[in-house]
Enzyme design. Structure first.
Site, PDB file in Angstrom:
ATOM      1  N   LYS A 102       0.827  -1.218   0.000  1.00 30.19           N
ATOM      2  CA  LYS A 102       0.000   0.000   0.000  1.00 30.19           C
ATOM      3  C   LYS A 102       0.858   1.263   0.000  1.00 30.19           C
ATOM      4  O   LYS A 102       0.669   2.154  -0.824  1.00 30.19           O
ATOM      5  CB  LYS A 102      -0.913   0.016   1.239  1.00 30.19           C
ATOM      6  CG  LYS A 102      -1.565   1.364   1.476  1.00 30.19           C
ATOM      7  CD  LYS A 102      -2.479   1.372   2.681  1.00 30.19           C
ATOM      8  CE  LYS A 102      -1.878   1.864   3.968  1.00 30.19           C
ATOM      9  NZ  LYS A 102      -1.796   3.315   4.159  1.00 30.19           N
ATOM     10  N   ASN A 103       1.793   1.351   0.955  1.00 33.85           N
ATOM     11  CA  ASN A 103       2.491   2.625   1.119  1.00 33.85           C
ATOM     12  C   ASN A 103       3.523   2.892   0.023  1.00 33.85           C
ATOM     13  O   ASN A 103       3.993   4.015  -0.115  1.00 33.85           O
ATOM     14  CB  ASN A 103       3.091   2.735   2.523  1.00 33.85           C
ATOM     15  CG  ASN A 103       1.990   2.927   3.569  1.00 33.85           C
ATOM     16  OD1 ASN A 103       0.861   3.282   3.221  1.00 33.85           O
ATOM     17  ND2 ASN A 103       2.309   2.684   4.829  1.00 33.85           N
ATOM     18  N   ARG A 159      -4.143   9.962   3.404  1.00 32.46           N
ATOM     19  CA  ARG A 159      -2.902  10.633   3.788  1.00 32.46           C
ATOM     20  C   ARG A 159      -2.050  10.939   2.559  1.00 32.46           C
ATOM     21  O   ARG A 159      -1.425  11.989   2.439  1.00 32.46           O
ATOM     22  CB  ARG A 159      -2.119   9.711   4.739  1.00 32.46           C
ATOM     23  CG  ARG A 159      -0.957  10.392   5.407  1.00 32.46           C
ATOM     24  CD  ARG A 159      -1.438  11.233   6.550  1.00 32.46           C
ATOM     25  NE  ARG A 159      -0.524  12.277   6.920  1.00 32.46           N
ATOM     26  CZ  ARG A 159      -0.903  13.436   7.444  1.00 32.46           C
ATOM     27  NH1 ARG A 159      -2.171  13.691   7.637  1.00 32.46           N
ATOM     28  NH2 ARG A 159      -0.016  14.339   7.775  1.00 32.46           N
ATOM     29  N   CYS A 184      -5.285   8.057   8.935  1.00 27.32           N
ATOM     30  CA  CYS A 184      -5.614   7.575  10.278  1.00 27.32           C
ATOM     31  C   CYS A 184      -5.289   8.638  11.318  1.00 27.32           C
ATOM     32  O   CYS A 184      -4.316   9.385  11.176  1.00 27.32           O
ATOM     33  CB  CYS A 184      -4.792   6.321  10.601  1.00 27.32           C
ATOM     34  SG  CYS A 184      -5.253   4.898   9.619  1.00 27.32           S
ATOM     35  N   ARG A 193      -0.180  15.052  13.025  1.00 32.40           N
ATOM     36  CA  ARG A 193       0.524  14.590  11.823  1.00 32.40           C
ATOM     37  C   ARG A 193       0.960  15.807  11.006  1.00 32.40           C
ATOM     38  O   ARG A 193       0.437  16.081   9.923  1.00 32.40           O
ATOM     39  CB  ARG A 193      -0.368  13.652  10.993  1.00 32.40           C
ATOM     40  CG  ARG A 193      -0.726  12.378  11.729  1.00 32.40           C
ATOM     41  CD  ARG A 193      -1.410  11.352  10.854  1.00 32.40           C
ATOM     42  NE  ARG A 193      -0.482  10.671   9.970  1.00 32.40           N
ATOM     43  CZ  ARG A 193      -0.804   9.600   9.228  1.00 32.40           C
ATOM     44  NH1 ARG A 193      -2.012   9.105   9.273  1.00 32.40           N
ATOM     45  NH2 ARG A 193       0.086   9.030   8.439  1.00 32.40           N
ATOM     46  N   ILE A 222       3.171  18.437   8.622  1.00 34.42           N
ATOM     47  CA  ILE A 222       3.896  18.224   7.355  1.00 34.42           C
ATOM     48  C   ILE A 222       5.016  19.259   7.208  1.00 34.42           C
ATOM     49  O   ILE A 222       5.440  19.577   6.103  1.00 34.42           O
ATOM     50  CB  ILE A 222       2.955  18.253   6.126  1.00 34.42           C
ATOM     51  CG1 ILE A 222       2.168  19.575   6.076  1.00 34.42           C
ATOM     52  CG2 ILE A 222       1.998  17.073   6.126  1.00 34.42           C
ATOM     53  CD1 ILE A 222       1.623  19.857   4.685  1.00 34.42           C
ATOM     54  N   ASP A 223       5.497  19.767   8.353  1.00 35.29           N
ATOM     55  CA  ASP A 223       6.525  20.817   8.306  1.00 35.29           C
ATOM     56  C   ASP A 223       7.796  20.355   7.591  1.00 35.29           C
ATOM     57  O   ASP A 223       8.473  21.154   6.927  1.00 35.29           O
ATOM     58  CB  ASP A 223       6.847  21.298   9.728  1.00 35.29           C
ATOM     59  CG  ASP A 223       7.257  20.154  10.642  1.00 35.29           C
ATOM     60  OD1 ASP A 223       6.471  19.196  10.800  1.00 35.29           O
ATOM     61  OD2 ASP A 223       8.369  20.192  11.192  1.00 35.29           O
ATOM     62  N   ASP A 275       3.447   0.370  12.181  1.00 37.17           N
ATOM     63  CA  ASP A 275       2.216  -0.138  11.556  1.00 37.17           C
ATOM     64  C   ASP A 275       1.927  -1.587  11.923  1.00 37.17           C
ATOM     65  O   ASP A 275       0.920  -2.151  11.490  1.00 37.17           O
ATOM     66  CB  ASP A 275       2.282   0.037  10.029  1.00 37.17           C
ATOM     67  CG  ASP A 275       2.267   1.500   9.625  1.00 37.17           C
ATOM     68  OD1 ASP A 275       1.886   2.341  10.460  1.00 37.17           O
ATOM     69  OD2 ASP A 275       2.636   1.810   8.475  1.00 37.17           O
ATOM     70  N   ARG A 289      -9.206   0.078   3.567  1.00 39.68           N
ATOM     71  CA  ARG A 289      -8.269   1.057   2.993  1.00 39.68           C
ATOM     72  C   ARG A 289      -6.928   0.394   2.682  1.00 39.68           C
ATOM     73  O   ARG A 289      -6.205   0.868   1.804  1.00 39.68           O
ATOM     74  CB  ARG A 289      -8.009   2.206   3.987  1.00 39.68           C
ATOM     75  CG  ARG A 289      -9.155   3.199   4.096  1.00 39.68           C
ATOM     76  CD  ARG A 289      -8.741   4.377   4.953  1.00 39.68           C
ATOM     77  NE  ARG A 289      -7.345   4.661   4.722  1.00 39.68           N
ATOM     78  CZ  ARG A 289      -6.455   4.944   5.667  1.00 39.68           C
ATOM     79  NH1 ARG A 289      -6.812   5.010   6.921  1.00 39.68           N
ATOM     80  NH2 ARG A 289      -5.197   5.187   5.357  1.00 39.68           N
TER      81      ARG A 289
HETATM   82  N1  EPU Z   1       6.505  14.210  11.342  1.00 40.64           N
HETATM   83  C1  EPU Z   1       6.646  15.552  11.650  1.00 40.64           C
HETATM   84  N2  EPU Z   1       6.691  16.436  10.600  1.00 40.64           N
HETATM   85  C2  EPU Z   1       6.584  16.044   9.296  1.00 40.64           C
HETATM   86  C3  EPU Z   1       6.439  14.675   9.006  1.00 40.64           C
HETATM   87  C4  EPU Z   1       6.392  13.772  10.051  1.00 40.64           C
HETATM   88  O1  EPU Z   1       6.722  15.942  12.816  1.00 40.64           O
HETATM   89  O2  EPU Z   1       6.633  16.901   8.417  1.00 40.64           O
HETATM   90  C5  EPU Z   1       6.501  13.228  12.448  1.00 40.64           C
HETATM   91  C6  EPU Z   1       5.149  12.540  12.604  1.00 40.64           C
HETATM   92  O3  EPU Z   1       4.267  13.285  13.404  1.00 40.64           O
HETATM   93  C7  EPU Z   1       5.557  11.210  13.202  1.00 40.64           C
HETATM   94  C8  EPU Z   1       6.918  10.928  12.559  1.00 40.64           C
HETATM   95  O4  EPU Z   1       7.402  12.188  12.116  1.00 40.64           O
HETATM   96  O5  EPU Z   1       5.707  11.344  14.577  1.00 40.64           O
HETATM   97  C9  EPU Z   1       6.914   9.968  11.395  1.00 40.64           C
HETATM   98  O6  EPU Z   1       5.928  10.347  10.445  1.00 40.64           O
HETATM   99  P1  EPU Z   1       6.068   9.946   8.901  1.00 40.64           P
HETATM  100  O7  EPU Z   1       6.165  11.201   8.119  1.00 40.64           O
HETATM  101  O8  EPU Z   1       7.121   8.923   8.735  1.00 40.64           O
HETATM  102  O9  EPU Z   1       4.651   9.296   8.628  1.00 40.64           O
HETATM  103  P2  EPU Z   1       3.770   9.423   7.317  1.00 40.64           P
HETATM  104  O10 EPU Z   1       4.627   9.537   6.125  1.00 40.64           O
HETATM  105  O11 EPU Z   1       2.682  10.439   7.490  1.00 40.64           O
HETATM  106  C10 EPU Z   1       3.755   6.898   6.711  1.00 40.64           C
HETATM  107  C11 EPU Z   1       2.719   5.829   6.528  1.00 40.64           C
HETATM  108  C12 EPU Z   1       2.136   5.449   7.878  1.00 40.64           C
HETATM  109  C13 EPU Z   1       3.264   4.990   8.814  1.00 40.64           C
HETATM  110  C14 EPU Z   1       4.361   6.054   8.881  1.00 40.64           C
HETATM  111  C15 EPU Z   1       5.572   5.599   9.670  1.00 40.64           C
HETATM  112  C16 EPU Z   1       1.839   6.358   4.336  1.00 40.64           C
HETATM  113  C17 EPU Z   1       0.727   6.860   3.515  1.00 40.64           C
HETATM  114  N3  EPU Z   1       1.664   6.344   5.656  1.00 40.64           N
HETATM  115  O12 EPU Z   1       3.069   8.009   7.305  1.00 40.64           O
HETATM  116  O13 EPU Z   1       1.308   4.338   7.605  1.00 40.64           O
HETATM  117  O14 EPU Z   1       2.751   4.765  10.097  1.00 40.64           O
HETATM  118  O15 EPU Z   1       4.792   6.404   7.556  1.00 40.64           O
HETATM  119  O16 EPU Z   1       6.109   4.445   9.123  1.00 40.64           O
HETATM  120  O17 EPU Z   1       2.866   5.951   3.817  1.00 40.64           O
HETATM  121  C18 EPU Z   1      -0.506   2.891   7.876  1.00 40.64           C
HETATM  122  O18 EPU Z   1      -0.208   2.382   6.787  1.00 40.64           O
HETATM  123  O19 EPU Z   1      -1.324   2.385   8.666  1.00 40.64           O
HETATM  124  C19 EPU Z   1       0.123   4.148   8.264  1.00 40.64           C
HETATM  125  C20 EPU Z   1      -0.379   4.945   9.190  1.00 40.64           C
END
Ligand code: EPU
Length: 430
Positions: free
Chosen positions: A22-23, A93, A117, A122, A124-125, A307, A399
């Site tokens: 998926k990811n 997401r 989720c 979450r 995106i900075d 995950d 999903r």
């Molecule tokens: N974070 C920040 N700022 C940012 C980005 C992330 O503070 O700009 C923090 C987040 O709050 C978190 C950590 O960094 O504490 C890691 O977040 P990450 O960016 O790695 O997560 P993501 O890209 O939003 C993806 C997966 C998630 C999975 C995480 C970690 C997708 C679509 N989602 O999320 O998958 O938990 O990486 O491996 O790829 C799932 O599949 O169930 C799922 C939630």
């Protein structure tokens, strides 16, 4: 309303085939926006997140042709840059990857803030920091991420991520593929899907080095050309079935996996008394004896994946002794604990730490899938519980898991989709 109904206590036996990741899929599909000509993408999982991201591309004018159940051909040559509906972007997401891809191709993007989720904050900075380092101006106004490059093309930048972020790493890679010059990402994420995105882009003509290490270098190219690519198997889907066998007992051959990607999960399951035999592109998972306690801390890859945290918790609920689970990635990933308690689990949560006192048995109960992996964990718990567990909120599970009911039924699980009339649901609400 539809629910899953699981009658536990049946050991699982047979073979399960794992779908595409998926990811990886939800990043590689937006990456097609950067490519001139048709991209044929194989091993696409049939899940609702993929349907949504394909819909966003079609809304932008991409031609999407279904070749067979797991293959699509995407041609983004005729895409026109335009705004994306809030309603679609908020359901997923991965809609944030559209920002990196459109910014890279057109020099501007306007995309509503993403959904996904609820795992605590979450932000995106780090994505924005990456785009800014490449010369973009970015602001969030009225819930919309507005990014633009004054002279129309991003230039190579240098970005150190303050925390390891999968999404920021991939989004910066997308934006940088067509930028002018070299972009360097330090403290990059190393998940298998990062490498998969790099391999996809490189197979279309990009120049990305170091994916899978914590420094990724992207030398921008003038254009990417169409081609054919097959997505890697889903590490988390495979891990979820591994925990299902650990919880319910039995012996199952899990096919179409990359055992290396599963090592972080395999290692923990072995500590817990589960036998995992690695083969070339499959693993055999077997449990006949008791489940041993252990401690688990989630971390970025190659650590134990966040995950998989709720699913391993489901197994630890049945271990002999006390286990300590520490969430190392998200602020809030224990919302499922109350649901497990309905089934007789003994769990205390303090901040990011959950202490799980193993119980001799779980008992079936009505539970709510509050997010994707929590929902999967409720199935895992239900497969091991005595009696019937009915799980609502199954749209979360759909999903990310292709044909989960069919795959589990094929290995002997007693699981089905049941329809509950809305008036019955309402009379149960309080
Ligand atoms: N974070 C920040 N700022 C940012 C980005 C992330 O503070 O700009 C923090 C987040 O709050 C978190 C950590 O960094 O504490 C890691 O977040 P990450 O960016 O790695 O997560 P993501 O890209 O939003 C993806 C997966 C998630 C999975 C995480 C970690 C997708 C679509 N989602 O999320 O998958 O938990 O990486 O491996 O790829 C799932 O599949 O169930 C799922 C939630």
């Amino acid at each position: 309303m539809t629910k899953y109904q699981v009658r536990g206590g049946v050991p699982l036996r047979g073979t399960i085939q794992i779908s595409g990741a998926k990811n990886a899929a939800v990043a590689i599909i937006p990456a097609a926006l950067l490519v001139n000509g048709p991209c044929r993408i194989e091993n696409i999982p049939q899940i609702s997140d993929v349907t949504l991201i394909l819909q966003i591309l079609q809304d932008l004018g991409a031609q999407v042709r279904t070749i067979n159940r797991t293959t699509v051909e995407i041609n983004c040559s005729g895409v026109r840059n335009r705004k994306i509906a809030h309603s679609t972007a908020r359901k997923i997401r991965a809609s944030y990857y559209i920002v990196g891809a459109l910014l890279g191709r057109f020099g501007w993007a306007e995309v509503p803030m993403p959904g996904g989720c609820d795992l605590g904050g979450r932000p995106i900075d780090q994505h924005i920091k990456g785009f800014v380092s490449m010369g973009a101006q970015v602001e969030v106004v009225n819930g919309i991420i507005k990014a633009k490059v004054p002279d129309g093309r991003l230039s190579g930048g240098q970005v150190y991520l303050d925390m390891v972020s999968v999404g920021a790493t991939m989004n910066i890679m997308l934006a940088a593929a067509l930028a002018d010059g070299m972009t360097v990402i330090e403290n990059a994420a190393k998940e298998p899907h990062i490498v998969d995105l790099a391999n996809f882009l490189n197979s279309m003509g990009a120049n990305i080095m170091g994916a899978g290490t914590d420094t990724i270098k992207i030398r921008g190219v003038d254009s990417l050309q169409g081609g054919c690519y097959s997505i890697i198997p889903d590490q988390i889907e495979a891990g979820t079935y591994m925990t299902a066998i650990a919880a319910a007992g039995g012996e199952v051959l899990i096919q179409n996996v990359i055992p290396k990607h599963l090592e972080c999960i395999t290692g923990k399951l072995r500590e817990m008394g589960v036998d995992v035999e690695e083969r070339d592109d499959s693993v055999v998972v077997r449990r006949t004896g008791p489940i041993h306690r252990t401690n688990v801390k989630t971390q970025p890859y190659p650590g134990f994946p966040t995950d998989m945290q709720p699913q391993i918790a489901a197994v630890l609920c049945l271990a002999q002794g006390t286990s300590v689970l520490t969430e190392g990635v998200w602020d809030s990933r224990y919302r499922y604990v109350d649901e497990f308690r309905r089934m007789g689990a003994q769990i205390q949560v303090d901040g990011k730490v959950a202490v799980i006192e193993g119980v001799r048995r779980l008992t079936g109960a009505p539970v709510h899938a509050c997010d994707l992996r929590a929902g999967a964990a409720m199935i895992v718990a239900g497969l091991a519980a005595e009696g019937v567990t009915s799980i609502d909120g199954i749209h979360h599970i759909e999903r990310g898991y292709e044909s989960i009911v069919e795959k589990l039924s094929a290995v002997g699980a007693d699981i089905q989709v049941v329809y509950v009339p809305d008036d019955e649901v309402n009379s149960q609400a309080g």
